[in-house]
Design a protein around this motif. Structure first.
Motif, PDB file in Angstrom:
ATOM      1  N   SER A   1       1.054  -1.429   0.099  1.00  0.00           N
ATOM      2  CA  SER A   1       0.061   0.113   0.238  1.00  0.00           C
ATOM      3  C   SER A   1       0.666   1.188   0.029  1.00  0.00           C
ATOM      4  O   SER A   1       0.152   2.331   0.046  1.00  0.00           O
ATOM      5  N   GLU A   2       2.279   1.880   0.517  1.00  0.00           N
ATOM      6  CA  GLU A   2       2.958   2.868   0.233  1.00  0.00           C
ATOM      7  C   GLU A   2       3.141   2.612  -0.922  1.00  0.00           C
ATOM      8  O   GLU A   2       3.234   4.016  -1.012  1.00  0.00           O
ATOM      9  N   ASN A   3       2.951   2.298  -1.909  1.00  0.00           N
ATOM     10  CA  ASN A   3       2.993   2.414  -3.156  1.00  0.00           C
ATOM     11  C   ASN A   3       2.392   2.232  -4.247  1.00  0.00           C
ATOM     12  O   ASN A   3       2.244   2.601  -5.156  1.00  0.00           O
TER      13      ASN A   3
ATOM     14  N   LEU B   1      17.798   1.713 -11.994  1.00  0.00           N
ATOM     15  CA  LEU B   1      17.525   3.049 -11.280  1.00  0.00           C
ATOM     16  C   LEU B   1      16.433   2.144 -11.328  1.00  0.00           C
ATOM     17  O   LEU B   1      15.657   2.491 -10.001  1.00  0.00           O
ATOM     18  N   PHE B   2      15.928   1.935 -12.125  1.00  0.00           N
ATOM     19  CA  PHE B   2      14.441   1.650 -11.922  1.00  0.00           C
ATOM     20  C   PHE B   2      13.583   0.908 -10.619  1.00  0.00           C
ATOM     21  O   PHE B   2      12.879   1.208  -9.683  1.00  0.00           O
TER      22      PHE B   2
ATOM     23  N   LYS C   1       8.910   6.663  -9.571  1.00  0.00           N
ATOM     24  CA  LYS C   1       8.282   6.021 -11.461  1.00  0.00           C
ATOM     25  C   LYS C   1       7.281   5.102 -11.319  1.00  0.00           C
ATOM     26  O   LYS C   1       7.167   4.521 -10.858  1.00  0.00           O
ATOM     27  N   ILE C   2       6.389   5.010 -12.377  1.00  0.00           N
ATOM     28  CA  ILE C   2       5.861   3.968 -13.097  1.00  0.00           C
ATOM     29  C   ILE C   2       5.724   3.672 -14.524  1.00  0.00           C
ATOM     30  O   ILE C   2       6.602   4.403 -15.210  1.00  0.00           O
ATOM     31  N   ILE C   3       6.358   2.683 -14.024  1.00  0.00           N
ATOM     32  CA  ILE C   3       6.672   2.372 -15.849  1.00  0.00           C
ATOM     33  C   ILE C   3       5.456   1.398 -16.942  1.00  0.00           C
ATOM     34  O   ILE C   3       4.823   0.780 -15.878  1.00  0.00           O
TER      35      ILE C   3
ATOM     36  N   ARG D   1       8.087  -1.368  -7.104  1.00  0.00           N
ATOM     37  CA  ARG D   1       7.591  -0.286  -7.995  1.00  0.00           C
ATOM     38  C   ARG D   1       6.526  -1.044  -9.173  1.00  0.00           C
ATOM     39  O   ARG D   1       6.417  -1.861  -9.770  1.00  0.00           O
ATOM     40  N   PRO D   2       5.547   0.763  -9.528  1.00  0.00           N
ATOM     41  CA  PRO D   2       4.045  -0.124  -9.969  1.00  0.00           C
ATOM     42  C   PRO D   2       4.608   0.038 -11.677  1.00  0.00           C
ATOM     43  O   PRO D   2       5.201   0.513 -11.813  1.00  0.00           O
TER      44      PRO D   2
END
Ligand code: PA5
Length: 466
Positions: free
Chosen positions: A16-18, A329-330, A337-339, A390-391
């Motif tokens: 839930s943090e990201n 980095l991602f 970032k959202i990828i 990472r989303p």
């Protein structure tokens, strides 16, 4: 249809943090999204709303004229040279790179089915222009100069160089047959020149901004000239348009991606949007999207003119190449970032990796295909990003053809318009570009810009005084 998957942006997968509680957010925003889409649909025909790009899939007349002209000049030219910058070039570059065979300009005429090579000159680098002029036979080159305003310094400077050379090799009369201008129907210097010189012209329709113009003659003409099936592209646009008229967020993938990006930025601090196609053919879609996202959403005033500072930063990457460049980095850098993965289910060709080495480190590759490797790399990058919380979202094209490219680009345009509405900004202007343009005019001595020249000189002096 292309498919869209947002599961890896959900808190159930990345925490839930990201991650977002996407089901909950869709419920929360469903009325707002409904209003936004309904408003786009209602306003699209009204002059001044800058929404005519929503109608480009239905412009039968342009489609007809483009195809007619392309068939008229078929076989006459070895090269198409497109002059333009920003929205006048990036869509053309993205789509031709996606739909023509890779290394098109290096293929023989037979391999190109007798269609011409195509070059996009979207900069004013003297070395690049001089080199191109060294290799192009201008007698066999059709120059498509594209500028909506008709006086963009970069494009018109290119055109002045090329027109001069064309007239030298073909004569002041004959050269005109090698020029086709795409510009505003009435205004601008290029329109005046075209009328005076008698060039064939195509129109950039009113209320279509440069970055939303790929499905007007700006893109369609170069596509048709190199043999791309423009009907197929437009069919993709129309089918996607139909799907995106749906005001229900659960059925509208452009609204879903716009909302997820908006919330990731405003609630989760992910103000960088990475676009990462797993296909070399799609790599310029990244350049096109960066302009669309950046120029549309980077604003310092909201719709009511209140000062704000908004705009997610677009970043382009290409899979698998950038796994060895940016993915470090991602994965481990700032989680900001959202990828957006763009996947292709079926490549046009298959390439088997021969079983020629049995070393433990590489033997496993033998007998597999590059296609399998590409998909495995995309899957593993997605999972590893998810391991790092990472989303990511994934857009999947069944294959790269005109129909699905039309869908993809149109979906990203609508997504941008909806995101603009969520940020409550005008996504269709670009006042921030005007300042440097005026300074350039001043520096280059354009009449009427004397005051700017003085301001500019004072500013430059103040820099050196520091
Ligand atoms: O999206 C836009 O409006 C801009 O990027 C323009 O396309 C770019 O500035 C070129 O303008 P013009 O077509 O007037 O030469």
């Amino acid at each position: 249809m292309i498919k869209y998957d947002f599961r890896n942006a959900d808190e159930k997968i990345i925490g839930s943090e990201n991650g977002l509680n996407i089901g909950h957010e869709f419920e929360q925003y469903k009325d707002r999204i409904k209003d936004i889409i309904a408003s786009l649909n209602q306003r699209k025909d009204k002059p001044g709303q800058k929404l005519q790009w929503l109608n480009l899939g239905y412009n039968e007349e342009t489609l007809w004229y483009v195809k007619e002209y392309a068939s008229l000049v078929e076989g006459r030219f070895d090269n198409i040279l497109v002059l333009g910058i920003g929205g006048s070039a990036l869509g053309g570059l993205a789509v031709t790179n996606a739909l023509l065979k890779p290394y098109w300009n290096l293929l023989t005429k037979e391999q190109r089915n007798n269609f011409p090579r195509i070059f996009f000159l979207d900069n004013i680098d003297p070395d690049e222009i001089n080199s191109l002029l060294d290799i192009l036979d201008l007698k066999k080159t059709l120059v498509n100069v594209i500028t909506k305003s008709g006086d963009t310094a970069e494009t018109m400077a290119q055109f002045m160089v090329i027109k001069d050379r064309l007239a030298q090799v073909l004569g002041e009369e004959e050269y005109r047959k090698n020029v086709v201008a795409t510009t505003d129907k009435q205004t601008g210097v290029l329109r005046q020149i075209a009328e005076q010189e008698g060039y064939k012209t195509f129109v950039v329709p009113d209320d279509v901004g440069g970055r939303f113009s790929v499905f007007s003659a700006v893109g369609l003409l170069p596509f048709a000239l190199v043999g791309i099936n423009v009907d197929e592209i437009i069919n993709g646009v129309k089918d996607m348009d139909l799907a995106l008229k749906n005001t229900n967020i659960h059925d509208n993938i452009a609204a879903q991606n716009a909302l997820i990006h908006f919330l990731m930025d405003t609630q989760k601090g992910k103000n960088i949007s990475v676009i990462m196609p797993y296909s070399s053919k799609l790599k310029y879609i990244g350049d096109w999207f960066c302009q669309l996202w950046a120029e549309s959403l980077g604003k310092n005033k909201d719709i009511e003119d209140n000062p704000i500072m908004t705009g997610p930063t677009p970043v382009k990457a290409v899979g698998a190449t950038d796994q060895h460049s940016q993915v470090q980095l991602f994965n481990e850098g700032k989680n900001d970032k959202i990828i957006n993965f763009i996947r292709v289910e079926e490549f046009e060709t298959e390439l088997e990796i021969p079983q020629i080495f049995s070393y433990t480190g590489i033997g496993y590759l033998g007998g597999k295909t590059m296609n399998q490797l590409m998909n495995a790399e995309a899957d593993s990058t997605k999972v590893s990003l998810s391991d790092y919380s990472r989303p990511t979202v994934t857009i999947t094209l069944p294959k790269i053809d005109g129909y699905h490219i039309g869908q993809l680009l149109y979906m990203l345009e609508v997504q941008t318009a909806i995101a603009g509405a969520l940020y409550n900004i005008n996504a269709f202007d670009q006042p921030g570009v005007e300042q440097y343009k005026n300074y350039t005019y001043a520096l280059m001595g354009r009449v009427g810009y004397e005051d700017s020249a003085q301001t500019l000189q004072d500013r430059l002096n103040s820099f050196s005084a520091v």
